[in-house]
Each structure stands twice: as structure tokens, then as C-alpha cells.
Design a protein around this motif. Structure first.
Motif, short mmCIF file in Angstrom:
data_model
loop_
_atom_site.label_atom_id
_atom_site.label_comp_id
_atom_site.label_asym_id
_atom_site.label_seq_id
_atom_site.Cartn_x
_atom_site.Cartn_y
_atom_site.Cartn_z
N TRP A 128 -113.46 19.40 -17.13
CA TRP A 128 -114.71 19.15 -16.44
C TRP A 128 -115.14 20.48 -15.83
CZ3 TRP A 128 -116.35 13.89 -16.12
CH2 TRP A 128 -115.41 12.96 -16.59
N GLN A 151 -102.90 11.01 -17.56
CA GLN A 151 -103.39 9.81 -16.91
C GLN A 151 -102.49 8.64 -17.28
OE1 GLN A 151 -107.51 8.87 -17.73
NE2 GLN A 151 -107.44 6.96 -16.59
N LEU A 187 -117.27 8.70 -10.42
CA LEU A 187 -117.43 8.98 -11.85
C LEU A 187 -118.76 8.37 -12.27
CD1 LEU A 187 -116.30 9.84 -14.65
CD2 LEU A 187 -115.17 7.61 -14.74
N ARG A 228 -118.01 16.71 -18.07
CA ARG A 228 -116.92 16.76 -19.06
C ARG A 228 -117.36 17.67 -20.21
NH1 ARG A 228 -112.99 12.35 -20.31
NH2 ARG A 228 -114.42 10.97 -19.23
N LEU A 243 -118.48 13.94 -12.78
CA LEU A 243 -117.80 13.65 -11.52
C LEU A 243 -118.63 14.26 -10.39
CD1 LEU A 243 -114.11 14.66 -12.40
CD2 LEU A 243 -115.10 12.36 -12.43
N ASN A 300 -119.31 8.16 -17.09
CA ASN A 300 -118.10 8.62 -17.78
C ASN A 300 -118.14 10.08 -18.22
OD1 ASN A 300 -116.75 6.20 -17.47
ND2 ASN A 300 -117.57 5.37 -19.37
N VAL A 329 -110.24 9.62 -17.99
CA VAL A 329 -110.80 10.79 -17.32
C VAL A 329 -110.12 12.10 -17.77
CG1 VAL A 329 -111.65 9.53 -15.31
CG2 VAL A 329 -109.33 10.46 -15.28
N LYS A 337 -114.61 3.43 -10.75
CA LYS A 337 -115.54 4.56 -10.88
C LYS A 337 -115.50 5.49 -9.67
CE LYS A 337 -117.57 3.44 -14.81
NZ LYS A 337 -118.07 4.28 -15.85
#
Length: 151
Positions: A34, A73, A120, A149, A126, A123, A30, A105
Motif C-alpha cells: 500500500w 494475514q 479500509l 493498494r 486505507l 478494499n 489486506v 473494515k
């Protein structure tokens, strides 16, 4: 047909099945930026809304540009900074979060005064709601939106 070949293929299939199901629940990456727009209902003022002036009888309905920059992450855990800008205001706020659920997710974030809860999607999107309550002296906010994203 040779029964030892059939038996060996059956054993191989049983061994391969758990390994393939482990790969199906891998943690999505992730990290990155975004972007989207907030859709906020607000009572009070402060935080990201220093000029906001909503009341319980007439809450403020506001929008700002939102950037969520997930900088790091480690497995299901992640961290970064959100930036809200618009109406001559710009604020940054750090957050921490984690992916949840059997498919990794869903997610939860916590920033310095509130919580995010969302999903999510594919992918690259969000979808979430942000909430915080400030009692009688500061702001109370609910903001639901989607961000995509950018890289």
C-alpha cells in the motif's frame, strides 16, 4: 397451489438467509503493498524523523513517502513492515494489526512505539491516523493519510 411446496420454499429461505449473511462479513484480504504520502505534525525528533525539529509552539509539518507492506494475514490478524522515505532519510519498522468491527473494515495497528487507527475503503484504500507520544524528551507525532493498494 401445493402448500407443501410453499412450506418447503419457506424453510429453504430461512436456512439460506443465515448462510448468506455469514458470507457478507467475510474478512477482506489486506496482504500486499500500500503506498501513499504522510501528512505529519511533529514535536521533537527521532524515529522516522531524525532531522525533525518541531516544538510545541511551532510544530514541524512534514511529508514523506509511505509504503505499508502487509506480509501476512491469518483471519482478522495481519503483520508487516512500514517504510518511510524522503528528505534523505529512510526507515523501516515492523507492525502487527487486526481488522475490527462487524464488517471487518476498521483496523488497528501497533508498531514499536505508536498506534494506527483507520478504515479500509473499497478494499483498495486505507485511511488512517498514526499517533505516538514521547513525553518531554522524544518526539510526539500525529499523522493522518491514505494509502492505496499497489498489487
Amino acid at each position: 397451489m401445493n402448500w407443501s411446496i410453499i412450506r418447503n420454499l419457506g424453510i429453504a429461505a430461512l436456512i439460506a438467509y443465515p448462510a448468506s449473511s455469514i458470507g457478507a462479513d467475510q474478512t477482506p484480504d489486506v496482504k500486499g503493498k500500500w503506498m501513499g504520502k504522510t501528512h505529519t505534525i511533529l514535536v521533537g525528533k527521532g524515529g522516522h524523523w531524525p532531522k525533525g525539529r518541531g516544538t510545541w509552539d511551532k510544530p514541524a509539518l512534514l511529508e514523506k513517502d509511505l509504503v505499508i507492506d502487509i506480509k501476512g494475514q491469518d483471519g482478522r490478524r495481519f503483520w508487516g513492515v512500514t517504510t518511510l522515505s524522503g528528505a534523505g532519510e529512510k526507515t523501516d519498522e515492523p507492525f502487527i494489526g487486526a481488522l475490527t468491527g462487524k464488517d471487518n473494515k476498521s483496523f488497528v495497528f501497533a508498531d514499536t512505539d505508536g498506534y494506527w487507527n483507520g478504515q479500509l475503503d473499497d478494499n483498495d484504500k486505507l485511511s488512517f491516523c498514526y499517533m505516538h507520544t514521547g513525553g518531554k524528551t522524544t518526539s510526539t507525532v500525529v499523522s493522518c493519510t491514505e494509502v492505496k493498494r499497489t498489487r
